[in-house]
Design an enzyme around this catalytic site. Structure first.
Site, PDB file in Angstrom:
ATOM      1  N   GLY A   1       0.439  -0.875   0.252  1.00 10.32           N
ATOM      2  CA  GLY A   1       0.029   0.041   0.337  1.00 10.32           C
ATOM      3  C   GLY A   1       0.798   1.278   0.305  1.00 10.32           C
ATOM      4  N   ALA A   2       2.225   0.868  -0.277  1.00  6.09           N
ATOM      5  CA  ALA A   2       3.398   2.460  -0.611  1.00  6.09           C
ATOM      6  C   ALA A   2       2.692   3.230  -1.944  1.00  6.09           C
ATOM      7  CB  ALA A   2       4.643   1.335  -0.708  1.00  6.09           C
TER       8      ALA A   2
ATOM      9  N   GLY B   1      -0.795   7.361   1.651  1.00  2.00           N
ATOM     10  CA  GLY B   1      -1.741   7.783   2.831  1.00  2.00           C
ATOM     11  C   GLY B   1       0.104   7.305   3.463  1.00  2.00           C
TER      12      GLY B   1
ATOM     13  N   GLY C   1       1.453   4.577   4.150  1.00  2.00           N
ATOM     14  CA  GLY C   1       2.316   3.829   3.486  1.00  2.00           C
ATOM     15  C   GLY C   1       3.592   4.329   2.390  1.00  2.00           C
TER      16      GLY C   1
ATOM     17  N   SER D   1      -5.486  -0.492  13.067  1.00  4.47           N
ATOM     18  CA  SER D   1      -6.086   1.069  14.082  1.00  4.47           C
ATOM     19  C   SER D   1      -6.379   0.515  15.438  1.00  4.47           C
ATOM     20  CB  SER D   1      -7.062   1.412  12.990  1.00  4.47           C
ATOM     21  OG  SER D   1      -8.504   2.017  13.411  1.00  4.47           O
TER      22      SER D   1
ATOM     23  N   TYR E   1     -14.727  -3.671   8.980  1.00  7.51           N
ATOM     24  CA  TYR E   1     -13.165  -2.910   9.350  1.00  7.51           C
ATOM     25  C   TYR E   1     -12.533  -3.290  10.809  1.00  7.51           C
ATOM     26  CZ  TYR E   1      -9.520   0.516   9.615  1.00  7.51           C
ATOM     27  OH  TYR E   1      -8.437   1.491  10.119  1.00  7.51           O
TER      28      TYR E   1
HETATM   29  N1  NAP Z   1      -6.223   7.424   7.757  1.00 11.40           N
HETATM   30  C1  NAP Z   1      -6.394   6.671   8.871  1.00 11.40           C
HETATM   31  O1  NAP Z   1      -7.387   7.510   9.819  1.00 11.40           O
HETATM   32  C2  NAP Z   1      -6.518   5.160   9.690  1.00 11.40           C
HETATM   33  C3  NAP Z   1      -6.487   5.218  11.003  1.00 11.40           C
HETATM   34  C4  NAP Z   1      -5.601   4.072  11.393  1.00 11.40           C
HETATM   35  C5  NAP Z   1      -5.224   2.420  10.720  1.00 11.40           C
HETATM   36  N2  NAP Z   1      -5.200   3.197   9.685  1.00 11.40           N
HETATM   37  C6  NAP Z   1      -4.257   2.091   8.335  1.00 11.40           C
HETATM   38  O2  NAP Z   1      -3.457   2.693   7.642  1.00 11.40           O
HETATM   39  C7  NAP Z   1      -3.142   1.772   6.669  1.00 11.40           C
HETATM   40  C8  NAP Z   1      -3.087   3.068   5.040  1.00 11.40           C
HETATM   41  O3  NAP Z   1      -4.446   3.731   4.986  1.00 11.40           O
HETATM   42  P1  NAP Z   1      -4.588   4.982   4.830  1.00 11.40           P
HETATM   43  O4  NAP Z   1      -4.891   5.897   5.670  1.00 11.40           O
HETATM   44  O5  NAP Z   1      -3.306   4.885   4.290  1.00 11.40           O
HETATM   45  O6  NAP Z   1      -4.945   4.631   3.197  1.00 11.40           O
HETATM   46  P2  NAP Z   1      -4.670   4.661   1.498  1.00 11.40           P
HETATM   47  O7  NAP Z   1      -4.880   6.741   1.102  1.00 11.40           O
HETATM   48  O8  NAP Z   1      -6.786   4.394   1.194  1.00 11.40           O
HETATM   49  O9  NAP Z   1      -4.135   3.814   0.882  1.00 11.40           O
HETATM   50  C9  NAP Z   1      -4.374   2.583   1.348  1.00 11.40           C
HETATM   51  C10 NAP Z   1      -3.598   1.867   0.805  1.00 11.40           C
HETATM   52  O10 NAP Z   1      -3.710   0.723   0.446  1.00 11.40           O
HETATM   53  C11 NAP Z   1      -3.795   0.311  -1.061  1.00 11.40           C
HETATM   54  N3  NAP Z   1      -4.607  -0.797  -0.985  1.00 11.40           N
HETATM   55  C12 NAP Z   1      -6.106  -0.791  -0.785  1.00 11.40           C
HETATM   56  N4  NAP Z   1      -6.484  -2.158  -1.280  1.00 11.40           N
HETATM   57  C13 NAP Z   1      -5.290  -2.825  -1.623  1.00 11.40           C
HETATM   58  C14 NAP Z   1      -4.936  -4.081  -2.263  1.00 11.40           C
HETATM   59  N5  NAP Z   1      -6.962  -4.879  -2.730  1.00 11.40           N
HETATM   60  N6  NAP Z   1      -4.418  -4.603  -3.279  1.00 11.40           N
HETATM   61  C15 NAP Z   1      -3.065  -3.626  -2.850  1.00 11.40           C
HETATM   62  N7  NAP Z   1      -2.819  -2.829  -2.244  1.00 11.40           N
HETATM   63  C16 NAP Z   1      -4.306  -1.847  -1.596  1.00 11.40           C
HETATM   64  C17 NAP Z   1      -4.016   1.288  -1.582  1.00 11.40           C
HETATM   65  O11 NAP Z   1      -3.796   1.069  -3.123  1.00 11.40           O
HETATM   66  P3  NAP Z   1      -4.528   2.372  -4.170  1.00 11.40           P
HETATM   67  O12 NAP Z   1      -3.648   3.592  -4.222  1.00 11.40           O
HETATM   68  O13 NAP Z   1      -4.044   1.336  -5.673  1.00 11.40           O
HETATM   69  O14 NAP Z   1      -5.776   2.606  -3.853  1.00 11.40           O
HETATM   70  C18 NAP Z   1      -3.403   2.774  -1.025  1.00 11.40           C
HETATM   71  O15 NAP Z   1      -2.066   1.808  -1.684  1.00 11.40           O
HETATM   72  C19 NAP Z   1      -4.463   0.711   6.080  1.00 11.40           C
HETATM   73  O16 NAP Z   1      -4.040  -0.417   6.983  1.00 11.40           O
HETATM   74  C20 NAP Z   1      -5.552   1.296   7.860  1.00 11.40           C
HETATM   75  O17 NAP Z   1      -6.619   0.551   7.684  1.00 11.40           O
HETATM   76  C21 NAP Z   1      -5.323   4.385   8.300  1.00 11.40           C
END
Ligand code: NAP
Length: 374
Positions: free
Chosen positions: A66-67, A70, A72, A195, A219
């Site tokens: 997920g790099a 966000g 990642g 999370s 989730y």
């Molecule tokens: N944001 C928050 O407030 C928060 C809070 C707690 C935990 N988290 C956790 O942090 C992590 C990163 O999330 P984020 O907030 O940075 O969201 P994000 O910006 O949506 O990033 C998510 C990443 O995961 C990738 N991804 C999703 N489904 C995938 C798949 N089937 N195969 C390959 N890659 C996939 C996305 O790829 P694409 O670019 O192709 O979509 C994107 O690179 C997640 O595990 C999330 O649960 C986030």
């Protein structure tokens, strides 16, 4: 409405937003502050580390899922800025290339590498592992970061509920398959991005959302699965030299798709409050957990922004963790996998630890791995 009435209504609304935020994201309270952790934006972190003599990941192989977006992407930039060789696993070529150029710009070491895989598809995970194994004889750091949530129940290509497949089974399978390479590193580190809003209960009869499905329910179950995976893996790899921890970035401004309806609107508003940190700042906690020397050998914990959180509810249930592990093996067929071409032989004492003290070692067949030529 009068000005006072507006103020009261505004106050109630903001209180409501804060309460929902606390329920959704801030349920756990920090227990232990760790020394040496600094929150910083990705730009300053990457830039600062690049020019610093202290580059904890110089020349280390760092695999991040997920790099492309966000936290990642920001974690990739920060660790690249510290000299790491970043292997970015992304599902979309164009988004991946765009992200790679940003990581390359921050890099103080080797150029980042892009691997394509839809992590909800188990065949893609196996192919990505083949590619990593062909290229490297060890992996120093694995960050299982990719994650998603879905308003409606959907199935993956393997016929599994999509949230569970993406957020939980993908890290499970990817880690299992990369474990020999992590054991082959001097001090392998696995960071599972969860999370603090993980579920406090797990309904084993509804893991696939077959009886009941909701955005938050699926989730939270997947994130509890990851926390349980961390504690069970910690138990199984004890003595291997590899450290595994869970990390929450905390509420962060990213591209993560919010829930449907009113809650989605409320969360959209909350993204603009100080409760939600910029992605680069939130990624600082992940980069820290991936590198902090004080965490070496201290597996199983959950951290947020450099502080340890106490585990709650079902996350403390070790027998549940073992049951979920067995279910995951069935859902991934991981114990029956033909291993991709093998890594370098890990040190003999580690092989002994893994193969003799844990079922995982036997399942992985690490003892029968042979050194790649040269
Ligand atoms: N944001 C928050 O407030 C928060 C809070 C707690 C935990 N988290 C956790 O942090 C992590 C990163 O999330 P984020 O907030 O940075 O969201 P994000 O910006 O949506 O990033 C998510 C990443 O995961 C990738 N991804 C999703 N489904 C995938 C798949 N089937 N195969 C390959 N890659 C996939 C996305 O790829 P694409 O670019 O192709 O979509 C994107 O690179 C997640 O595990 C999330 O649960 C986030």
């Amino acid at each position: 409405m009068s000005t006072a009435g507006c103020a009261v209504a505004g106050g109630i609304a903001s209180q409501l937003i804060i309460r929902i935020g606390l329920i959704l994201f801030g349920a756990s309270s920090p227990a232990t502050a760790r020394k040496g952790f600094q929150m910083s934006t990705s730009r300053s972190q990457a830039g600062g580390q690049a020019s610093s003599p202290r580059q904890p990941v110089r020349d280390k192989v760092v695999v991040i899922t997920g790099a492309s977006s966000g936290v990642g992407l920001e974690t990739a930039r920060q660790l690249a800025g510290q000299g790491g060789e970043i292997v970015m696993i992304v599902r979309d070529q164009a988004r991946g290339e765009h992200a790679r150029s940003q990581v390359a710009e921050a890099a103080a070491g080797k150029a980042p590498v892009l691997l394509l895989a839809d992590l909800s598809v188990q065949a893609d995970i196996r192919r990505a592992v083949h590619e990593v194994t062909d290229r490297y004889d060890h992996v120093d750091i694995l960050v299982n970061n990719a994650g998603a949530a879905f308003s409606r129940r959907e199935q993956s290509a393997d016929g599994l509920e999509l949230t569970w497949a993406t957020n939980y089974l993908a890290p499970f399978l990817l880690t299992e398959l990369l474990l020999p390479l992590l054991v082959a590193a001097p001090a392998g580190r696995i960071v599972n991005v969860v999370s603090e809003f993980y579920g406090r209960k797990l309904d084993l009869g509804n893991l696939q959302g077959e009886r009941k499905y909701s955005y938050f329910g699926a989730y939270r179950a997947s994130k509890l699965g990851e926390v349980l995976f961390t504690t069970e893996l910690a138990r199984r790899i004890k003595g291997s030299g590899v450290t595994v921890v869970s990390v929450s970035p905390g509420p962060a401004r990213t591209n993560f798709a919010g829930p449907p309806g009113v809650l989605g609107v409320v969360l959209g508003v909350m993204q603009h409050t100080p409760m939600f940190k910029p992605a680069g700042q939130a990624a600082g906690g992940i980069a820290w957990a991936a590198t902090a020397p004080e965490l070496a050998g201290d597996s199983g914990g959950l951290y947020m922004r450099g502080k340890q959180l106490s585990l709650k509810g079902a996350a403390t249930d070790q027998s549940l963790a073992a049951r979920v592990w067995r279910i995951s093996e069935q859902q991934t067929g991981s114990t029956r996998l033909a291993r991709p071409s093998r890594p370098s032989q890990p040190p003999a004492d580690r092989v002994a630890d893994l193969t003799h003290s844990t079922p995982l070692g036997l399942a992985l067949g690490i003892g029968s791995l042979s050194r790649r030529g040269g």
